[in-house]
Design an enzyme around this catalytic site. Structure first.
Site, PDB file in Angstrom:
ATOM      1  N   HIS A 131       0.877  -1.232  -0.182  1.00 44.40           N
ATOM      2  CA  HIS A 131       0.078  -0.178   0.081  1.00 44.40           C
ATOM      3  C   HIS A 131       0.884   1.216  -0.113  1.00 44.40           C
ATOM      4  CE1 HIS A 131      -3.695   2.203   1.913  1.00 44.40           C
ATOM      5  NE2 HIS A 131      -3.106   3.035   0.907  1.00 44.40           N
ATOM      6  N   GLU A 147       0.409   7.785  -3.460  1.00 43.75           N
ATOM      7  CA  GLU A 147       1.158   7.583  -1.967  1.00 43.75           C
ATOM      8  C   GLU A 147       2.293   8.463  -2.145  1.00 43.75           C
ATOM      9  OE1 GLU A 147       0.472   5.235   0.328  1.00 43.75           O
ATOM     10  OE2 GLU A 147      -1.427   5.271  -0.801  1.00 43.75           O
ATOM     11  N   HIS A 201       1.940  11.354   0.901  1.00 48.39           N
ATOM     12  CA  HIS A 201       2.546  10.788   1.937  1.00 48.39           C
ATOM     13  C   HIS A 201       4.018  11.249   1.950  1.00 48.39           C
ATOM     14  CE1 HIS A 201      -1.067   8.593   3.465  1.00 48.39           C
ATOM     15  NE2 HIS A 201      -1.000   8.200   2.455  1.00 48.39           N
TER      16      HIS A 201
END
Ligand SMILES: *[C@@H]1O[C@H](CO)[C@@H](O)[C@H](O)[C@H]1NC(C)=O
Ligand SMILES: *[C@@H]1O[C@H](CO)[C@@H](O)[C@H](O)[C@H]1NC(C)=O
Ligand SMILES: *[C@@H]1O[C@H](CO)[C@@H](O)[C@H](O)[C@H]1NC(C)=O
Ligand SMILES: *[C@@H]1O[C@H](CO)[C@@H](O)[C@H](O)[C@H]1NC(C)=O
Ligand SMILES: *[C@@H]1O[C@H](CO)[C@@H](O)[C@H](O)[C@H]1NC(C)=O
Ligand SMILES: *[C@@H]1O[C@H](CO)[C@@H](O)[C@H](O)[C@H]1NC(C)=O
Ligand SMILES: *[C@@H]1O[C@H](CO)[C@@H](O)[C@H](O)[C@H]1NC(C)=O
Ligand SMILES: *[C@@H]1O[C@H](CO)[C@@H](O)[C@H](O)[C@H]1NC(C)=O
Ligand SMILES: *[C@@H]1O[C@H](CO)[C@@H](O)[C@H](O)[C@H]1NC(C)=O
Length: 320
Positions: free
Chosen positions: A81, A162, A166
């Protein structure tokens, strides 16, 4: 090379630092002490923030198990993930550098997730996968295409999500950490570095093997208990990760209704998040596992959690 003009345009925008006013000089991290993130020494006023993680010091290496994905999971593996930088107290921030916004479907669509937050514009440029081409990282791209699968759309959209949501919130993946922008081959070094680092942590946490070593194998006949899953993973890593479930709440399943259960925990194992502190740059892979800060939403009922097998013929389960 149809994208080269767009890529140049992106290069011009990229020049500012998101988190700190970091200079592009002096990031010889080999000369710096590799302090543990979230320790008192990891203070942005006294260390090189490119060499010690000072912004999101509680790292989460996250993985999915999802048998309903339109793409089969890799055989005997969970799928990747991401790698997330939470604050040391367990809260987090997101989309920290909008000059590196490559996510076509920002989620949430504001930096705070609230309607009054700063808007995160949808990205419309070339897919982030094309950023790897100038680096000739074709085997990296192959690996990502096998083990880092989006459950809902193009894999590249997940990778971009992602990265922009992040990676931009790590002090150690910030643009100035990669040196002066004068040398154009350096463009997107941060992206490649983040993908490689994320895979490095994924490989340190082989969830399928961790569970298999404790006789926890995908099964459509036998349910497991959240506690035995947590215990197995804690024994393998030295700390309790977050075990995430989806699917129906236990009190809404047939068994739950029969028992008039009040346990509203969910029943389908779908995620694991491994929490860590890192020493120095996360890129080096030196870490210590720490306990989760949240709490699993899986049902507490004994045998109430399903670790489902995939459909016949897809990966995820041992081929006989
Ligand atoms: C960074 O520099 C800008 C412009 O000089 C200034 O407005 C801002 O307050 C500085 N931020 C930090 C975190 O020092
Ligand atoms: C980097 O090193 C040079 C030479 O010692 C010094 O002048 C400069 O202030 C340093 N920059 C930072 C950000 O520490
Ligand atoms: C957690 O830490 C962050 C960063 O230091 C801070 O901004 C935030 O207010 C803290 N949240 C709580 C709930 O303490
Ligand atoms: C944004 O909205 C939230 C909740 O709706 C509120 O608590 C907060 O103060 C608002 N922030 C600003 C900057 O207006
Ligand atoms: C974010 O999405 C919500 C719900 O779809 C929408 O109402 C809102 O206008 C969007 N905000 C921004 C800044 O795009
Ligand atoms: C559950 O509740 C129903 C309705 O209140 C009741 O008839 C039944 O006996 C209960 N079952 C159990 C196992 O307690
Ligand atoms: C199950 O629990 C949830 C949360 O407590 C509740 O909202 C829901 O109504 C319950 N469902 C049944 C069938 O009891
Ligand atoms: C499971 O048990 C823990 C500890 O007693 C409790 O905090 C949690 O709320 C329970 N979870 C559910 C879904 O009932
Ligand atoms: C196991 O159950 C899941 C969930 O119902 C289903 O999607 C999957 O196809 C099943 N696998 C096998 C091998 O029966």
């Amino acid at each position: 090379m149809q994208y080269s003009l767009l890529m140049l345009a992106a290069a011009v925008v990229v020049a500012k630092a998101a988190l700190y006013n970091t200079s592009t000089a002096n990031h010889s991290c080999v000369l710096e002490p590799a302090y543990r993130s979230c320790s008192a020494k990891a203070n942005p006023s006294s260390v090189d923030t490119c060499c010690v993680e000072t912004f999101g010091g509680l790292l989460l290496a996250t993985q999915f198990w999802n048998v309903w994905a339109d793409k089969p999971l890799p055989e005997n593996s969970w799928t990747l993930h991401g790698l997330w930088p939470d604050f040391c107290n367990g809260s987090y921030t997101q989309y920290c550098d909008l000059s590196r916004q490559y996510d076509p479907i920002p989620s949430p669509n504001t930096t705070t997730g609230l309607p009054n937050g700063t808007s995160v514009p949808a990205y419309t440029g070339p897919p982030i996968s094309t950023f790897l081409t100038p680096f000739r990282k074709f085997s990296l791209l192959d690996y990502m295409s096998t083990f880092w699968l989006s459950q809902t759309g193009p894999n590249s959209d997940l990778w971009a999500h992602e990265f922009s949501k992040h990676a931009t919130c790590f002090s150690t993946f910030d643009i100035p950490c990669y040196g002066p922008p004068s040398s154009s081959p350096q463009l997107h070094s941060d992206v490649v570095d983040f993908f490689e680092t994320t895979i490095g942590y994924y490989k340190k946490f082989p969830t399928w093997d961790f569970l298999a070593r404790h006789q926890i194998l995908p099964s459509n006949q036998t349910g497991y208990s959240k506690e035995e899953i947590e215990d197995a993973l804690a024994e393998e890593t030295g700390a309790v990760p977050y075990v995430g479930c989806s699917g129906p709440r236990y009190n809404e399943t047939d068994a739950g209704k029969r028992e008039n259960s009040t346990d509203a925990g969910r029943t389908v194992l779908s995620e694991v998040w491994y929490y860590m502190h890192v020493f120095g740059r996360p890129q080096e892979g030196r870490f210590v596992s720490v306990d989760q800060t949240g709490r699993s939403g899986c049902t507490n009922v004994t045998g109430g959690v399903w670790y489902y097998e995939q459909m016949e013929g897809s990966g995820g389960r041992e081929e006989l």
